[in-house]
Scaffold this active site. Structure first.
Site, PDB file in Angstrom:
ATOM      1  N   HIS A  23      57.021  31.305  70.142  1.00 37.46           N
ATOM      2  CA  HIS A  23      55.884  32.063  70.678  1.00 37.46           C
ATOM      3  C   HIS A  23      54.598  31.249  70.555  1.00 37.46           C
ATOM      4  O   HIS A  23      54.471  30.390  69.673  1.00 37.46           O
ATOM      5  CB  HIS A  23      55.702  33.389  69.928  1.00 37.46           C
ATOM      6  N   HIS A  31      67.442  39.143  70.245  1.00 33.77           N
ATOM      7  CA  HIS A  31      66.378  39.903  70.897  1.00 33.77           C
ATOM      8  C   HIS A  31      66.270  39.517  72.365  1.00 33.77           C
ATOM      9  O   HIS A  31      66.396  38.349  72.731  1.00 33.77           O
ATOM     10  CB  HIS A  31      65.044  39.685  70.176  1.00 33.77           C
ATOM     11  N   HIS A  71      68.542  34.048  68.430  1.00 33.10           N
ATOM     12  CA  HIS A  71      68.895  35.392  67.968  1.00 33.10           C
ATOM     13  C   HIS A  71      69.005  36.331  69.163  1.00 33.10           C
ATOM     14  O   HIS A  71      68.792  35.931  70.318  1.00 33.10           O
ATOM     15  CB  HIS A  71      67.870  35.921  66.944  1.00 33.10           C
ATOM     16  N   ASP A 102      63.880  39.142  74.411  1.00 34.59           N
ATOM     17  CA  ASP A 102      62.892  38.148  74.832  1.00 34.59           C
ATOM     18  C   ASP A 102      63.333  36.722  74.505  1.00 34.59           C
ATOM     19  O   ASP A 102      62.596  35.764  74.785  1.00 34.59           O
ATOM     20  CB  ASP A 102      61.514  38.442  74.227  1.00 34.59           C
ATOM     21  N   HIS A 103      64.532  36.579  73.920  1.00 33.50           N
ATOM     22  CA  HIS A 103      65.102  35.258  73.664  1.00 33.50           C
ATOM     23  C   HIS A 103      66.476  35.082  74.309  1.00 33.50           C
ATOM     24  O   HIS A 103      66.921  33.949  74.498  1.00 33.50           O
ATOM     25  CB  HIS A 103      65.222  35.008  72.156  1.00 33.50           C
ATOM     26  N   HIS A 143      64.636  37.415  60.020  1.00 33.43           N
ATOM     27  CA  HIS A 143      64.137  38.079  61.235  1.00 33.43           C
ATOM     28  C   HIS A 143      65.245  38.925  61.836  1.00 33.43           C
ATOM     29  O   HIS A 143      65.040  40.087  62.185  1.00 33.43           O
ATOM     30  CB  HIS A 143      63.640  37.038  62.217  1.00 33.43           C
ATOM     31  N   ASP A 198      62.178  32.663  66.165  1.00 33.14           N
ATOM     32  CA  ASP A 198      61.197  33.548  65.524  1.00 33.14           C
ATOM     33  C   ASP A 198      61.205  33.413  64.003  1.00 33.14           C
ATOM     34  O   ASP A 198      60.754  34.314  63.299  1.00 33.14           O
ATOM     35  CB  ASP A 198      61.480  35.013  65.899  1.00 33.14           C
TER      36      ASP A 198
END
Length: 424
Positions: free
Chosen positions: A330, A213, A211, A215-216, A268, A292
């Protein structure tokens, strides 16, 4: 005689006095007539004119009739007292229930409004990218060798290598060791991923993003520029940076012997994908890189969907085999299992897993992968169909009009409780 008096009055005192005298005479006449009528009525109603009632026969005895008791009188009295009291009790109870519901709705709306504002800044403005860059610098300084010690898995020429990045994220390299080709999944720290590529001595040919975001997806730009033939895969609905090859549900990416299927799992984010590595070509277990959507004993927050959407996505994962390895995005295992112990304190499978996780984390070892079979036994977000959990948190026991709706409500309540638990 009256006429003579009237005439004399007319002559002597004038017309005004005459009118007064006529009124007096007429009133006297009316009084006399009234007295005559009264005497006539008294004469007709005198005792002599009344008929005597016939005497009762000596053989008959007069028994006065008693009034019977009304059997409905007590019922009516109870109704008269109970009905208003019942109405009053209903109104008071309903008002209390409505107050509680209103408080819960306001709390959820405030939480969503707060989350929505922060989330929009993170995903729709450059402030989100700047925040990601700050996270990256801090994590590199704090964890120069990564936040956890990971252990790769090797299956007949296919290697899955978890890479610890940021403060608790995982990126992954999936490698065909015979062909020397690699696929990177969610490379948020391009420096750490590039170091693993060089260490393994492989060629990066594809990036798979679950996705959008940061942090990905934060490493997409640097890695795609460094590796010119590298393709960036992901959902076109998610606005993934530097996307070159859009994917839809059930699309397959082939790299050497690697057959990786994309599964659409919105909730998400609107375009969230998970990637399933088919184990058949290399005669090993299938591997699910879940981003996520799903964690060890947990699931992601619903930012761009509803509880029904997230439930459908989790059911998609539940349809996979029990031996499928779960590689989450995570390191949340210890915290998630702690929450699972709150909602299912008597779950022995959770207790055993918690003991193992605590031993791992004491040495800063990674807790991934788990298996979907394990997750079914202790992950509360995959157990919304379980009667014990429904009785504890959801609708009462017994059949419901819409089972899917009740499971979605239970999932939403679990998510709310998890967010509260996390803040403590």
């Amino acid at each position: 005689m009256a006429a003579v008096v009237a005439a004399t009055a007319l002559k002597g005192r004038g017309a005004r006095n005459a009118r007064v005298l006529r009124g007096i005479l007429s009133g006297a006449t009316a009084n006399k007539a009234s007295q005559n009528r009264t005497r006539a009525l008294q004469s007709h109603s005198s005792p002599e004119c009344k008929e005597e009632p016939e005497p009762l026969s000596p053989e008959l005895e007069y028994i006065p009739r008693k009034r019977g008791k009304n059997p409905m009188k007590a019922v009516g009295l109870a109704w008269a007292i109970g009905f208003p009291c019942g109405i009053l009790l209903f109104i008071l109870t309903k008002r209390e229930v409505d107050k509680n519901r209103l408080k819960q709705m306001k709390a959820r709306q405030n939480m969503r409004a707060s989350n929505t504002g922060e989330y929009s800044l993170y995903t729709r403005t450059w402030l989100g990218y700047l925040f990601y860059r700050q996270q990256l610098r801090r994590a590199r300084n704090r964890y120069p060798k990564g936040h956890s010690k990971t252990q790769p898995r090797l299956f007949n020429g296919v290697k899955v290598l978890p890479i610890p990045v940021l403060s608790d994220n995982y990126s992954y390299l999936i490698i065909d060791t015979q062909a020397g080709l690699a696929v990177a999944v969610d490379p948020s720290d391009p420096r750490a991923v590039q170091a693993s590529i060089e260490k393994e001595g492989v060629t990066l040919v594809a990036i798979l993003c679950t996705h959008k975001h940061w942090d990905h997806s934060g490493g997409n730009r640097d890695l795609s520029r460094r590796h010119r033939d590298c393709r960036v895969y992901g959902s076109p609905q998610d606005g993934i940076p530097y996307l070159t090859h859009p994917l839809c549900h059930q699309d397959v990416v082939s790299v050497g012997r690697l057959q990786i299927r994309a599964l659409a799992t919105p909730g998400h984010t609107q375009g969230h994908l998970v990637y399933l590595l088919d184990g058949e070509p290399y005669k090993g277990p299938s591997c699910l890189v879940s981003g996520d959507l799903l964690f060890l004993s947990g699931c992601g927050r619903t930012f761009e969907g509803t509880a029904e959407t997230m439930l459908s996505s989790l059911d998609t994962v539940l349809g996979l085999g029990d031996d499928t390895l779960l590689w989450p995005g995570h390191e949340y295992a210890e915290e998630n299992l702690g929450f699972a112990g709150v909602v299912e304190p008597e779950n022995l499978a959770r207790e055993r897993k918690m003991q193992w996780v605590q031993r791992q984390r004491m040495e800063r070892r990674s807790t991934c992968p788990s298996t979907l079979g394990e997750e079914r036994s202790y992950n509360p977000f995959l157990r919304t169909h379980c009667l014990a959990l429904q009785e504890a948190l959801g609708p009462g026991p017994g059949p419901t009009a819409d089972e899917g709706c009740s499971r979605a409500q239970l999932l939403e309540e679990l998510r709310r409780l998890k967010d509260t638990h996390k803040s403590k």
